[in-house]
Design a protein around this motif. Structure first.
Motif, PDB file in Angstrom:
ATOM      1  N   GLU A   1       0.803  -1.344   0.031  1.00 23.79           N
ATOM      2  CA  GLU A   1      -0.027  -0.027  -0.069  1.00 23.79           C
ATOM      3  C   GLU A   1       0.837   1.172   0.095  1.00 23.79           C
ATOM      4  O   GLU A   1       2.160   1.273   0.565  1.00 23.79           O
ATOM      5  N   ALA A   2       0.382   2.242  -0.648  1.00 21.26           N
ATOM      6  CA  ALA A   2       1.152   3.656  -0.732  1.00 21.26           C
ATOM      7  C   ALA A   2       1.472   4.127   0.549  1.00 21.26           C
ATOM      8  O   ALA A   2       2.746   4.408   0.930  1.00 21.26           O
ATOM      9  N   GLU A   3       0.563   3.902   1.706  1.00 19.61           N
ATOM     10  CA  GLU A   3       0.790   4.487   2.987  1.00 19.61           C
ATOM     11  C   GLU A   3       2.051   3.638   3.623  1.00 19.61           C
ATOM     12  O   GLU A   3       3.019   4.190   4.128  1.00 19.61           O
ATOM     13  N   GLU A   4       2.038   2.481   3.182  1.00 19.50           N
ATOM     14  CA  GLU A   4       3.111   1.563   4.247  1.00 19.50           C
ATOM     15  C   GLU A   4       4.212   1.835   3.544  1.00 19.50           C
ATOM     16  O   GLU A   4       5.498   1.984   4.103  1.00 19.50           O
TER      17      GLU A   4
ATOM     18  N   ILE B   1       9.780   4.833   3.889  1.00 17.20           N
ATOM     19  CA  ILE B   1      10.665   5.776   3.440  1.00 17.20           C
ATOM     20  C   ILE B   1      10.891   6.801   4.506  1.00 17.20           C
ATOM     21  O   ILE B   1      12.160   7.069   4.945  1.00 17.20           O
ATOM     22  N   GLU B   2       9.963   6.937   5.346  1.00 18.54           N
ATOM     23  CA  GLU B   2      10.104   7.777   6.432  1.00 18.54           C
ATOM     24  C   GLU B   2      11.183   7.149   7.632  1.00 18.54           C
ATOM     25  O   GLU B   2      11.671   7.919   8.182  1.00 18.54           O
TER      26      GLU B   2
ATOM     27  N   PRO C   1      12.695  -4.603   0.100  1.00 17.72           N
ATOM     28  CA  PRO C   1      11.240  -5.072   0.098  1.00 17.72           C
ATOM     29  C   PRO C   1      10.380  -4.291  -0.507  1.00 17.72           C
ATOM     30  O   PRO C   1       9.445  -5.066  -0.977  1.00 17.72           O
ATOM     31  N   TYR C   2      10.402  -3.088  -0.629  1.00 12.05           N
ATOM     32  CA  TYR C   2       9.214  -2.501  -1.099  1.00 12.05           C
ATOM     33  C   TYR C   2       9.607  -1.969  -2.640  1.00 12.05           C
ATOM     34  O   TYR C   2       8.740  -1.515  -3.251  1.00 12.05           O
TER      35      TYR C   2
END
Lengths: 334, 178
Positions: free
Chosen positions: B103-106, B111-112, B167-168
């Protein structure tokens, strides 16, 4: 696979469109001719692209910051006006003083230096202003003011949060408290201002003297407040005056709550605000009951138990900071 | 716009650019209080210098550059320590397993997190390169360090981020040339 440092440096140049030597360029291409290495370089490029979305998780409060800036701009303007009146007064003797005085009058102003104090501990914090006025700043609140008032024709502070302020009288020089929503103006008095970020209403309670309350963006309107008055300035600029019946606005300072024939619904509001809790009635009709009591430095649960007992209700702690008064009756309705 | 109708124009400019200016500073100095103080000074200084602003220079670019300069000056004046040259261990670890679609939020949170995990000096060099588009030479000059150190730090940052964000990463599709 670890990509060698010189290759990473060259890759960066390529991604950012920076110039690189023909030699570096050739070496990079040679390295990328290996499919596995090219794939790893592609992954690293994806990492580079992804980090571009990094926001640095921080959303500032633009209104508060703009209020601060506008005040500094206004202070500049006022000081320029002071200088100008000097200029007019001095104009007649200018010829005697010569060019030096002219230069002094026309030189650019020093910028306004602001001091900002945040009360971060668990206790209210005492702050002395440059003119000797005293401020007691509620936990979590923030106060900004110029380092010197001498050059100002108005004494002013910027407030986010809640403060009790004792203003030293100063012949003719006004004292202003500016918040995101309202301006409070006084000559010499003691009063409490509550202007919490996220709360729509700015609330002012007067202990002594006389205070005027205006919306931040239209200071032509003003509400005059005297001791015992409570003024509200709403987000849309509407001003409202009520009698401060229960006088508990300053309870955060005195740690005392006094109720004299107050409707229980109002008592609950004071308790919620003072103890930072959420308190509900199971029987909403109980809110009409009249209540008289004085709490002096009681803990949250002591105070709530006292109220519960008075109405034969049961105090239930639902979760941290959330309470319910279950059951209960009263004889005297307000 | 600033020259003709001062204060209301300034308010409009402030509303338009304040968050962006804060973001530039916050990436360099992740402290809310310091960030807001510096951003405040950027706008106040611009206001006081409004007569000297050159026409034709983009305000956004001007403010961004001013924010960058002030943030770096702040670091210089407060003697930021450059002592986090710890060795990188096991850079290669965590090879990517299944590329599930995240998910984009994940991804945002990841990144944060990964940016937050970079050592201070490493993150600063990376931020200047990635977001302020400074070259290695410019970064070296601004921070008063050698180009070699900048290159080390950039390499270190990318390797750490590569490991953390592995992993992303989206699935790669390769076209085999005929």
């Amino acid at each position: 696979m670890i990509i060698p440092e010189d290759i990473i440096v060259s890759l960066l140049c390529r991604w950012k469109g920076e110039a690189m030597t023909a030699e570096d360029s050739a070496r990079l291409d040679a390295w990328l001719s290996d499919p596995a290495q090219a794939e790893e370089a592609e992954r690293l490029c994806q990492v580079w692209e992804l980090t571009g979305n990094w926001s640095g998780d921080f959303t500032p409060d633009v209104d508060i910051a703009l209020g601060k800036l506008q005040w500094r701009m206004a202070a500049d303007r006022r000081r320029f006006r002071v200088r100008r009146s000097w200029f007019l007064a001095a104009a007649s003797i200018l010829l005697l003083l010569g060019f030096g005085a002219y230069q002094w009058l026309m030189q650019p102003e020093e910028p306004v230096a602001l001091r900002t104090i945040a009360a971060v501990s668990d206790e209210p914090m005492r702050v002395s202003l440059p003119d000797g006025s005293q401020v007691i700043l509620q936990e979590g609140s923030e106060l900004s003011f110029p380092e010197l008032y001498e050059a100002e024709d108005i004494r002013w502070v910027l407030l986010r949060g809640e403060a009790y302020i004792d203003v030293v009288p100063d012949a003719g020089r006004l004292f202003q408290v500016r918040t995101a929503g309202a301006v409070v103006q006084v000559l010499g008095t003691t009063f409490n201002v509550r202007a919490i970020s996220g709360e729509e209403v700015v609330e002012v309670t007067v202990a002594s003297g006389k205070v005027s309350l205006s919306p931040a963006y239209s200071q032509d309107e003003a509400l005059l407040l005297y001791p015992g008055d409570r003024g509200h300035c709403h987000a849309d600029g509407e001003l409202q005056k009520t009698k401060d019946e229960n006088l508990n606005a300053m309870s955060w300072l005195t740690n005392k709550l006094i109720f004299k024939n107050i409707a229980l619904s109002q008592v609950l509001e004071s308790l919620e605000r003072h103890y930072h809790i959420d308190l509900q009635l199971e029987r909403s009709a109980l809110g009409l009951c009249s209540y008289t009591a004085q709490f002096d430095g009681l803990s949250t649960e002591e105070a709530l138990q006292t109220v519960a007992l008075s109405f034969g209700a049961r105090l239930i702690r639902q979760s941290d900071g959330q309470y319910l008064l279950k059951g209960g009756t009263c004889q005297r309705v307000q | 716009m600033l020259r003709s109708d001062g204060e209301s124009a300034m308010a409009a400019i402030f509303r338009m650019y304040y968050s962006a200016v804060c973001q530039v500073v916050f990436r360099i100095i992740p402290d809310r209080g310091i960030t807001e103080d510096i951003a405040q000074e950027v706008f106040y200084a611009m206001w006081r210098r409004r007569d000297q602003l050159e026409a034709g220079v983009s305000l956004g670019a001007y403010l961004r550059r001013a924010a960058l300069n002030r943030a770096l000056n702040h670091l210089r004046d407060n003697k930021m320590r450059w002592d986090d040259d710890a060795e990188l261990l096991g850079v290669e670890g965590n090879e990517v397993g299944a590329h599930q679609s995240m998910e984009a939020e994940e991804l945002r949170i990841a990144i944060e997190q990964q940016m937050g995990l970079l050592p201070e000096k490493c993150r600063l060099v990376f931020v200047l390169s990635r977001f302020e588009f400074l070259s290695n030479q410019e970064i070296a000059t601004r921070l008063d360090i050698s180009v070699k150190t900048v290159e080390n730090q950039m390499t270190k940052a990318l390797r750490l981020l590569r490991r953390g964000l592995g992993p992303y990463l989206p699935l790669l599709i390769f076209f085999v040339p005929n």
